[in-house]
Design a protein around this motif. Structure first.
Motif, short mmCIF file in Angstrom:
data_model
loop_
_atom_site.label_atom_id
_atom_site.label_comp_id
_atom_site.label_asym_id
_atom_site.label_seq_id
_atom_site.Cartn_x
_atom_site.Cartn_y
_atom_site.Cartn_z
N LEU A 117 -52.73 -3.26 -52.69
CA LEU A 117 -53.12 -3.62 -51.33
C LEU A 117 -52.71 -2.51 -50.35
CD1 LEU A 117 -54.40 -6.01 -49.80
CD2 LEU A 117 -52.11 -6.94 -49.53
N LEU A 118 -51.50 -2.01 -50.52
CA LEU A 118 -50.99 -0.92 -49.67
C LEU A 118 -51.84 0.34 -49.85
CD1 LEU A 118 -48.63 0.13 -47.80
CD2 LEU A 118 -47.61 0.97 -49.91
N GLN A 119 -52.14 0.70 -51.10
CA GLN A 119 -52.93 1.90 -51.37
C GLN A 119 -54.30 1.83 -50.72
OE1 GLN A 119 -51.69 4.60 -52.68
NE2 GLN A 119 -49.76 3.57 -53.09
N SER A 120 -54.96 0.67 -50.84
CA SER A 120 -56.30 0.56 -50.25
C SER A 120 -56.24 0.65 -48.73
CB SER A 120 -56.96 -0.74 -50.69
OG SER A 120 -56.27 -1.85 -50.18
N HIS A 121 -55.19 0.09 -48.12
CA HIS A 121 -55.06 0.16 -46.67
C HIS A 121 -54.73 1.58 -46.20
CE1 HIS A 121 -54.55 -1.43 -42.67
NE2 HIS A 121 -53.39 -0.80 -42.58
N LEU A 122 -53.82 2.24 -46.88
CA LEU A 122 -53.42 3.59 -46.48
C LEU A 122 -54.52 4.61 -46.74
CD1 LEU A 122 -49.66 3.72 -47.49
CD2 LEU A 122 -50.68 3.24 -45.26
N LYS A 123 -55.37 4.31 -47.73
CA LYS A 123 -56.50 5.21 -48.02
C LYS A 123 -57.45 5.26 -46.82
CE LYS A 123 -59.42 6.27 -51.90
NZ LYS A 123 -59.94 5.79 -53.19
N GLN A 124 -57.60 4.13 -46.13
CA GLN A 124 -58.45 4.08 -44.94
C GLN A 124 -57.88 4.97 -43.82
OE1 GLN A 124 -58.56 -0.01 -43.83
NE2 GLN A 124 -59.72 -0.64 -45.63
N HIS A 125 -56.56 5.09 -43.78
CA HIS A 125 -55.91 5.90 -42.75
C HIS A 125 -55.59 7.31 -43.24
CE1 HIS A 125 -55.43 2.59 -39.94
NE2 HIS A 125 -55.13 1.84 -40.97
N ASN A 126 -56.05 7.63 -44.44
CA ASN A 126 -55.90 8.97 -45.01
C ASN A 126 -54.42 9.36 -45.17
OD1 ASN A 126 -57.15 11.07 -46.22
ND2 ASN A 126 -57.62 12.17 -44.34
N ILE A 127 -53.61 8.42 -45.67
CA ILE A 127 -52.19 8.67 -45.91
C ILE A 127 -51.98 8.64 -47.43
CG2 ILE A 127 -49.84 7.88 -45.52
CD1 ILE A 127 -50.81 6.60 -42.93
N PRO A 128 -51.78 9.79 -48.07
CA PRO A 128 -51.68 9.84 -49.52
C PRO A 128 -50.24 9.73 -50.05
CG PRO A 128 -51.80 12.04 -48.65
CD PRO A 128 -51.86 11.12 -47.47
N GLY A 129 -50.12 9.33 -51.31
CA GLY A 129 -48.87 9.47 -52.04
C GLY A 129 -47.81 8.41 -51.83
#
Length: 154
Positions: free
Chosen positions: A36-48
């Motif tokens: 869930l966190l990965q999918s949300h942060l992917k929208q904000h372009n925050i990797p790793g």
């Protein structure tokens, strides 16, 4: 003489032990929160980033370097609301830098470097045009234009 003892209990399977301790449940919850966190942060372009642990209503988010720390702190309320959909008992988010993530993230996301193809030789009239332009240019541009003109001689 050594006396052999009879076992009164049979050995338990690993899955039974994990279910009894709640570890199996924790792992599935952490994996769900992480996706869930990965999918949300992917929208904000925050990797790793990843979920580190979940203890006593406190969720630890690990980040590869401090460049994203402030941005995640600004997003804390939004992330908490999002992650509470999966775990309603979640009270707070902690954000911690884990430098080990940066090396694994770079290894996973950097494609192999391709060989650079050299351009064909430049025609002489183009090189002369570069030299003519360099005469009236400022020193930095002049140097670059002369370098390009010299490339035609190679």
């Amino acid at each position: 003489m050594m006396k052999l003892m009879n076992r009164t209990r049979q050995p338990k399977s690993v899955s039974a032990l994990l279910n009894k301790s709640g570890l199996q449940h924790d792992v599935t919850v952490i994996m769900a929160l992480n996706s869930l966190l990965q999918s949300h942060l992917k929208q904000h372009n925050i990797p790793g980033c990843r979920i580190g642990s979940l203890q006593n209503g406190s969720l630890l988010i690990e980040i590869p370097d401090a460049t994203w720390m402030m941005r995640l702190k600004f997003m804390r309320a939004e992330l908490l609301t999002l992650l509470r959909q999966r775990v309603p008992s979640l009270l707070r988010l902690k954000i911690k830098v884990n430098p080990a993530l940066s090396s694994t993230h770079k290894m996973q996301h950097n494609p192999p470097k391709k060989d650079i193809k050299r351009a064909a030789k430049m025609p002489a009239d183009v090189a002369e045009s570069f030299l003519a332009l360099a005469e009236d240019a400022e020193p930095g541009l002049q140097k670059a234009l002369r370098s390009l003109a010299d490339y035609s001689k190679k």
